[in-house]
Design an enzyme around this catalytic site. Structure first.
Site, PDB file in Angstrom:
ATOM      1  N   TYR A   4      -2.299  -0.783  10.363  1.00 45.93           N
ATOM      2  CA  TYR A   4      -2.361  -1.189   8.946  1.00 45.93           C
ATOM      3  C   TYR A   4      -1.107  -0.747   8.196  1.00 45.93           C
ATOM      4  O   TYR A   4      -0.483  -1.531   7.465  1.00 45.93           O
ATOM      5  CB  TYR A   4      -3.601  -0.561   8.302  1.00 45.93           C
ATOM      6  CG  TYR A   4      -3.723  -0.780   6.811  1.00 45.93           C
ATOM      7  CD1 TYR A   4      -4.214  -1.981   6.305  1.00 45.93           C
ATOM      8  CD2 TYR A   4      -3.369   0.225   5.898  1.00 45.93           C
ATOM      9  CE1 TYR A   4      -4.359  -2.181   4.936  1.00 45.93           C
ATOM     10  CE2 TYR A   4      -3.507   0.040   4.533  1.00 45.93           C
ATOM     11  CZ  TYR A   4      -4.004  -1.162   4.051  1.00 45.93           C
ATOM     12  OH  TYR A   4      -4.130  -1.358   2.698  1.00 45.93           O
ATOM     13  N   SER A  57       0.845  -1.200   0.000  1.00 44.94           N
ATOM     14  CA  SER A  57       0.000   0.000   0.000  1.00 44.94           C
ATOM     15  C   SER A  57       0.876   1.243   0.000  1.00 44.94           C
ATOM     16  O   SER A  57       2.011   1.221   0.490  1.00 44.94           O
ATOM     17  CB  SER A  57      -0.874   0.030   1.255  1.00 44.94           C
ATOM     18  OG  SER A  57      -1.523   1.283   1.368  1.00 44.94           O
TER      19      SER A  57
HETATM   20  P1  NAD Z   1     -11.633  -5.763  -0.989  1.00 47.20           P
HETATM   21  O1  NAD Z   1     -12.485  -5.582   0.207  1.00 47.20           O
HETATM   22  O2  NAD Z   1     -12.299  -5.905  -2.288  1.00 47.20           O
HETATM   23  O3  NAD Z   1     -10.668  -7.012  -0.837  1.00 47.20           O
HETATM   24  C1  NAD Z   1     -10.083  -7.420   0.356  1.00 47.20           C
HETATM   25  C2  NAD Z   1     -10.384  -8.892   0.479  1.00 47.20           C
HETATM   26  O4  NAD Z   1      -9.602  -9.419   1.540  1.00 47.20           O
HETATM   27  C3  NAD Z   1     -11.817  -9.223   0.824  1.00 47.20           C
HETATM   28  O5  NAD Z   1     -12.611  -9.357  -0.337  1.00 47.20           O
HETATM   29  C4  NAD Z   1     -11.677 -10.526   1.571  1.00 47.20           C
HETATM   30  O6  NAD Z   1     -11.978 -11.607   0.727  1.00 47.20           O
HETATM   31  C5  NAD Z   1     -10.204 -10.595   1.933  1.00 47.20           C
HETATM   32  N1  NAD Z   1     -10.054 -10.788   3.370  1.00 47.20           N
HETATM   33  C6  NAD Z   1     -10.113  -9.866   4.354  1.00 47.20           C
HETATM   34  N2  NAD Z   1      -9.957 -10.470   5.541  1.00 47.20           N
HETATM   35  C7  NAD Z   1      -9.790 -11.791   5.309  1.00 47.20           C
HETATM   36  C8  NAD Z   1      -9.577 -12.929   6.136  1.00 47.20           C
HETATM   37  N3  NAD Z   1      -9.509 -12.829   7.467  1.00 47.20           N
HETATM   38  N4  NAD Z   1      -9.469 -14.137   5.547  1.00 47.20           N
HETATM   39  C9  NAD Z   1      -9.570 -14.251   4.187  1.00 47.20           C
HETATM   40  N5  NAD Z   1      -9.737 -13.215   3.358  1.00 47.20           N
HETATM   41  C10 NAD Z   1      -9.857 -11.995   3.927  1.00 47.20           C
HETATM   42  O7  NAD Z   1     -10.612  -4.551  -0.969  1.00 47.20           O
HETATM   43  P2  NAD Z   1      -9.296  -4.236  -1.837  1.00 47.20           P
HETATM   44  O8  NAD Z   1      -9.084  -2.790  -1.637  1.00 47.20           O
HETATM   45  O9  NAD Z   1      -9.380  -4.796  -3.191  1.00 47.20           O
HETATM   46  O10 NAD Z   1      -8.162  -4.988  -1.013  1.00 47.20           O
HETATM   47  C11 NAD Z   1      -7.187  -5.805  -1.609  1.00 47.20           C
HETATM   48  C12 NAD Z   1      -5.817  -5.458  -1.063  1.00 47.20           C
HETATM   49  O11 NAD Z   1      -5.465  -4.158  -1.480  1.00 47.20           O
HETATM   50  C13 NAD Z   1      -5.709  -5.454   0.467  1.00 47.20           C
HETATM   51  O12 NAD Z   1      -4.499  -6.089   0.840  1.00 47.20           O
HETATM   52  C14 NAD Z   1      -5.633  -3.985   0.801  1.00 47.20           C
HETATM   53  O13 NAD Z   1      -4.944  -3.735   2.005  1.00 47.20           O
HETATM   54  C15 NAD Z   1      -4.875  -3.472  -0.403  1.00 47.20           C
HETATM   55  N6  NAD Z   1      -4.972  -2.025  -0.635  1.00 47.20           N
HETATM   56  C16 NAD Z   1      -6.152  -1.471  -0.971  1.00 47.20           C
HETATM   57  C17 NAD Z   1      -6.201  -0.111  -1.194  1.00 47.20           C
HETATM   58  C18 NAD Z   1      -7.472   0.564  -1.561  1.00 47.20           C
HETATM   59  O14 NAD Z   1      -7.511   1.784  -1.571  1.00 47.20           O
HETATM   60  N7  NAD Z   1      -8.536  -0.151  -1.881  1.00 47.20           N
HETATM   61  C19 NAD Z   1      -5.047   0.670  -1.078  1.00 47.20           C
HETATM   62  C20 NAD Z   1      -3.852   0.066  -0.741  1.00 47.20           C
HETATM   63  C21 NAD Z   1      -3.815  -1.295  -0.526  1.00 47.20           C
END
Ligand code: NAD
Ligand code: MG
Length: 303
Positions: free
Chosen positions: A208, A195
């Site tokens: 986080y 991130s």
């Molecule tokens: P999202 O909610 O679509 O995806 C996150 C997924 O993580 C969930 O769908 C879920 O299936 C999984 N998850 C969470 N807790 C879990 C657990 N205990 N066991 C199994 N699966 C679990 O959101 P996203 O933004 O696509 O997130 C994907 C990645 O991107 C994450 O690692 C997040 O930290 C990272 N990220 C997102 C952003 C953003 O702005 N969306 C920015 C930086 C990093």
């Protein structure tokens, strides 16, 4: 220059009214569902065109039901890979939609529901993915969690949420990678989702941000560890991307301005993340790329 469709779609999904509000105020409970978002994100369903870059490969993507993981699953399938989809049981409806699009591309989709907060469930998930796919070439450690609603800084730190964040974002990567290792051969790769918070942390996301800095460290160290086996390890660092994680874990007023603080002035869509993950997984295009982090941040710095 004519704007690519993926950009036009992304721009259509944000508004910028006079108060700088980009998204309607909204709130869900974790983990959040795609269909309840307004607007529903773009995962590249209409835009990603495969060019056979991952032909015949087998990928396990955690958190592939929604958001960035779904966009990666769709792109990987259209590039010729079979995909195992990791997700939480309560996200069944989202996981089935990802599987539908993967199968529409003519590839195999394997559903792997599990809560990855224990080593046992990580080991079981890898086993089911390997069995369903008939092997493993790419592990995308993408599942992630944060919680912002208990408040700012140390005083706002909720210890249960902190434990959930550490186990999901950090422990699970080690557990999953360890369980996957016996199945990964030369040319295989691991891709972790980091991130922009690893570089420019917010006090509202103390725990986080620390996990994501650790993910970067782990990426470099695993690349050193696994390089002699011909296994590449890299990470992608997203900026603000419009996914269920945001309305599920942030204050509604923060959702309204989500992504405004980037040089490009808007949140990104999951569809705009997939290219980095395809590149890093490609045994041809990224043959000498290991131990690095690619930022996809709308212009926010990642160094
Ligand atoms: P999202 O909610 O679509 O995806 C996150 C997924 O993580 C969930 O769908 C879920 O299936 C999984 N998850 C969470 N807790 C879990 C657990 N205990 N066991 C199994 N699966 C679990 O959101 P996203 O933004 O696509 O997130 C994907 C990645 O991107 C994450 O690692 C997040 O930290 C990272 N990220 C997102 C952003 C953003 O702005 N969306 C920015 C930086 C990093
Ligand atoms: Mg989800």
């Amino acid at each position: 220059m004519k704007k690519p469709d993926v950009v036009r779609n992304a721009e259509k999904l944000v508004r910028d009214d006079e108060e700088g509000k980009i998204f309607p105020s909204q709130q869900q409970t974790p983990p959040g569902l795609t269909g309840e978002m307004d607007p529903v994100p773009d995962h590249g369903e209409q835009t990603w065109r495969g060019r056979g870059r991952l032909e015949g490969l087998k990928a396990f993507i955690t958190g592939a039901d929604s958001g960035i993981g779904r966009a990666v699953a769709i792109a990987y399938a259209r590039e010729g890979a079979d995909v195992a989809i990791g997700y939480l049981p309560e996200e069944q409806v989202d996981a089935e939609e990802t599987a539908r699009v993967v199968e529409e591309a003519g590839r195999t989709a394997v559903l792997v529901p599990a809560d990855l907060r224990t080593n046992e469930e990580c080991v079981r998930s890898i086993g089911e993915a390997v069995e369903g796919l008939g092997g493993l070439d790419i592990l995308v450690n993408n599942a992630g969690y944060h919680w912002e609603r208990s408040g700012e800084g140390l005083e706002g730190l909720d210890l249960e949420e902190m434990d959930r964040t550490f186990r999901t974002n950090l422990n699970a990567i080690l557990w999953l990678s360890r369980a996957a290792l016996p199945h990964l051969g030369e040319g295989a790769s691991i891709i972790n989702t980091s991130s922009v918070q690893a570089y420019d942390p917010s006090t509202s996301l103390l725990d986080y941000a620390a996990t994501k800095a650790a993910v970067n460290n782990l990426t470099v160290n695993l690349a050193a560890d696994l390089g002699p086996k011909g296994i590449r390890v890299n990470a992608v660092a997203p900026g603000p991307i419009w996914t269920p994680l945001q309305p599920a874990t942030r204050f509604p007023e923060k959702v309204e301005s989500f992504g405004a603080n980037t040089p490009l002035g808007r949140a990104g869509q999951p569809s705009e993340m997939a290219g980095a993950y395809v590149f890093l997984a490609s045994p041809e295009e990224a043959s000498y790329v290991s131990g690095t982090v690619i930022g996809v941040t709308g212009g926010r710095p990642v160094f």
